[in-house]
Design a protein around this motif. Structure first.
Motif, mmCIF file in Angstrom:
data_model
loop_
_atom_site.group_PDB
_atom_site.id
_atom_site.type_symbol
_atom_site.label_atom_id
_atom_site.label_comp_id
_atom_site.label_asym_id
_atom_site.label_seq_id
_atom_site.Cartn_x
_atom_site.Cartn_y
_atom_site.Cartn_z
ATOM 1 N N ASN A 129 3.358 4.948 3.232
ATOM 2 C CA ASN A 129 4.541 5.426 2.511
ATOM 3 C C ASN A 129 4.430 5.135 1.024
ATOM 4 O OD1 ASN A 129 5.821 6.353 4.852
ATOM 5 N ND2 ASN A 129 6.698 4.347 5.264
ATOM 6 N N GLY A 130 5.136 5.908 0.257
ATOM 7 C CA GLY A 130 5.209 5.675 -1.179
ATOM 8 C C GLY A 130 4.041 6.274 -1.932
ATOM 9 N N PRO A 131 4.029 6.049 -3.252
ATOM 10 C CA PRO A 131 2.956 6.586 -4.087
ATOM 11 C C PRO A 131 1.596 6.017 -3.686
ATOM 12 C CG PRO A 131 4.786 5.843 -5.439
ATOM 13 C CD PRO A 131 5.052 5.364 -4.041
ATOM 14 N N SER A 132 0.565 6.828 -3.860
ATOM 15 C CA SER A 132 -0.806 6.424 -3.542
ATOM 16 C C SER A 132 -1.485 5.929 -4.818
ATOM 17 C CB SER A 132 -1.585 7.609 -2.977
ATOM 18 O OG SER A 132 -0.979 8.105 -1.816
ATOM 19 N N TYR A 133 -1.801 4.654 -4.849
ATOM 20 C CA TYR A 133 -2.505 4.080 -5.989
ATOM 21 C C TYR A 133 -3.928 3.749 -5.570
ATOM 22 C CZ TYR A 133 2.002 3.779 -8.288
ATOM 23 O OH TYR A 133 3.201 4.095 -8.856
ATOM 24 N N THR A 134 -4.900 4.292 -6.302
ATOM 25 C CA THR A 134 -6.306 4.151 -5.942
ATOM 26 C C THR A 134 -6.722 2.691 -5.872
ATOM 27 O OG1 THR A 134 -6.736 6.286 -6.982
ATOM 28 C CG2 THR A 134 -8.644 4.889 -6.544
ATOM 29 N N TYR A 135 -6.213 1.852 -6.771
ATOM 30 C CA TYR A 135 -6.607 0.441 -6.754
ATOM 31 C C TYR A 135 -6.248 -0.206 -5.417
ATOM 32 C CZ TYR A 135 -6.741 -4.541 -7.563
ATOM 33 O OH TYR A 135 -7.003 -5.882 -7.430
ATOM 34 N N LYS A 136 -5.025 -0.010 -4.957
ATOM 35 C CA LYS A 136 -4.589 -0.598 -3.684
ATOM 36 C C LYS A 136 -5.423 -0.046 -2.528
ATOM 37 C CE LYS A 136 -1.618 -2.442 -0.634
ATOM 38 N NZ LYS A 136 -2.449 -2.727 0.527
ATOM 39 N N THR A 137 -5.645 1.256 -2.539
ATOM 40 C CA THR A 137 -6.440 1.898 -1.494
ATOM 41 C C THR A 137 -7.844 1.327 -1.451
ATOM 42 O OG1 THR A 137 -5.187 3.953 -1.668
ATOM 43 C CG2 THR A 137 -7.401 4.104 -0.717
ATOM 44 N N MET A 138 -8.491 1.244 -2.599
ATOM 45 C CA MET A 138 -9.882 0.800 -2.617
ATOM 46 C C MET A 138 -9.997 -0.694 -2.347
ATOM 47 S SD MET A 138 -11.252 3.628 -2.653
ATOM 48 C CE MET A 138 -12.803 2.843 -2.296
ATOM 49 N N LEU A 139 -8.988 -1.465 -2.721
ATOM 50 C CA LEU A 139 -8.974 -2.883 -2.363
ATOM 51 C C LEU A 139 -8.968 -3.017 -0.840
ATOM 52 C CD1 LEU A 139 -8.861 -5.690 -3.692
ATOM 53 C CD2 LEU A 139 -6.375 -5.536 -3.597
ATOM 54 N N ASP A 140 -8.125 -2.228 -0.186
ATOM 55 C CA ASP A 140 -8.050 -2.256 1.278
ATOM 56 C C ASP A 140 -9.335 -1.746 1.922
ATOM 57 O OD1 ASP A 140 -5.498 -3.229 0.968
ATOM 58 O OD2 ASP A 140 -4.490 -1.382 1.574
ATOM 59 N N LEU A 141 -9.862 -0.627 1.424
ATOM 60 C CA LEU A 141 -11.058 -0.043 2.039
ATOM 61 C C LEU A 141 -12.303 -0.901 1.835
ATOM 62 C CD1 LEU A 141 -10.642 3.792 1.344
ATOM 63 C CD2 LEU A 141 -10.231 2.543 3.478
ATOM 64 N N THR A 142 -12.439 -1.525 0.669
ATOM 65 C CA THR A 142 -13.613 -2.382 0.452
ATOM 66 C C THR A 142 -13.538 -3.643 1.303
ATOM 67 O OG1 THR A 142 -12.591 -3.335 -1.544
ATOM 68 C CG2 THR A 142 -14.167 -1.532 -1.870
ATOM 69 N N THR A 143 -12.333 -4.090 1.607
ATOM 70 C CA THR A 143 -12.161 -5.235 2.506
ATOM 71 C C THR A 143 -12.459 -4.823 3.947
ATOM 72 O OG1 THR A 143 -10.481 -6.182 1.050
ATOM 73 C CG2 THR A 143 -10.520 -6.975 3.319
ATOM 74 N N LYS A 144 -11.970 -3.658 4.342
ATOM 75 C CA LYS A 144 -12.156 -3.164 5.710
ATOM 76 C C LYS A 144 -13.609 -2.771 5.994
ATOM 77 C CE LYS A 144 -10.285 0.197 8.977
ATOM 78 N NZ LYS A 144 -9.297 1.245 9.213
ATOM 79 N N PHE A 145 -14.314 -2.291 4.966
ATOM 80 C CA PHE A 145 -15.703 -1.827 5.126
ATOM 81 C C PHE A 145 -16.623 -2.568 4.151
ATOM 82 C CE2 PHE A 145 -12.972 1.835 6.208
ATOM 83 C CZ PHE A 145 -13.411 2.098 7.497
ATOM 84 N N PRO A 146 -16.896 -3.868 4.414
ATOM 85 C CA PRO A 146 -17.737 -4.628 3.480
ATOM 86 C C PRO A 146 -19.194 -4.151 3.451
ATOM 87 C CG PRO A 146 -17.284 -5.916 5.452
ATOM 88 C CD PRO A 146 -16.452 -4.671 5.545
ATOM 89 N N ASP A 147 -19.576 -3.324 4.429
ATOM 90 C CA ASP A 147 -20.951 -2.810 4.508
ATOM 91 C C ASP A 147 -21.118 -1.472 3.790
ATOM 92 O OD1 ASP A 147 -19.284 -1.529 6.361
ATOM 93 O OD2 ASP A 147 -20.955 -1.044 7.695
#
Length: 189
Positions: A81-99
């Motif tokens: 929900n809410g606005p999509s901010y690339t920083y938050k997204t990429m922080l989450d994705l880099t944590t979820k996919f460290p490889d």
């Protein structure tokens, strides 16, 4: 060895052949394993502009990349929900996919806009940006980005929406499957 994944984010309202061209050029030039198309939920820089629902935009992206195994739909932002901010997204994705090493693919219009992105100084530490040429824009930025000259194709979602509203042709501007979807669902009329 880490996988190399490109992400092309945006409103995709609608997705068009320019998006596909850019993603394909980056995929091959940078020897990526995949490119993820990531429609945003609410684009921060377009919050006051009307745009199609997440469902329609997601469906159109699926149709646009159908049959291209190295292109994937990433639903991360439209599921939040809410606005999509690339920083938050990429922080989450880099944590979820460290490889994975992520490469964020943007056009010249967004390269010029980078200084206004939320948490940009932290974001450039998480991902490598690849800026692609786009008619009418430069790739000048104070940030360290990879730059790629791609064949010029001056198409935009705005142009397509305007053509659809005026009854003009959109043939060869977007995939036929997306064009049929637009017609069947009476979008942008």
């Amino acid at each position: 060895m880490k996988r190399r994944i490109g992400i092309i984010g945006g409103t995709f309202d609608p997705p068009h052949n320019g998006h596909l061209l850019m993603a394909n050029e980056v995929y091959h030039t940078f020897s990526l394993d995949e490119v993820w198309f990531m429609p945003n939920n609410i684009p921060p820089h377009k919050q006051n502009n009307p745009f199609q629902s997440s469902i329609h935009r997601k469906n159109m992206v699926k149709l646009a990349i159908e049959g291209l195994d190295y292109f994937k739909l990433c639903e991360y932002e439209i599921e939040h929900n809410g606005p999509s901010y690339t920083y938050k997204t990429m922080l989450d994705l880099t944590t979820k996919f460290p490889d994975v090493d992520f490469y964020f693919i943007i056009g010249g219009d967004m390269v010029e806009y980078l200084p206004k992105w939320r948490e940009i100084d932290e974001l450039v530490k998480l991902v490598k940006f690849i800026g692609c040429t786009r008619p009418g824009y430069t790739l000048e930025t104070p940030y360290d980005i990879e730059k790629l000259t791609i064949p010029e194709f001056a198409v935009s979602s705005t142009l397509i929406r305007e053509r659809l509203k005026s009854g003009g042709t959109t043939r060869f501007l977007l995939p036929d499957s997306v064009r049929r979807y637009l017609e069947e669902n009476h979008l942008y009329e």
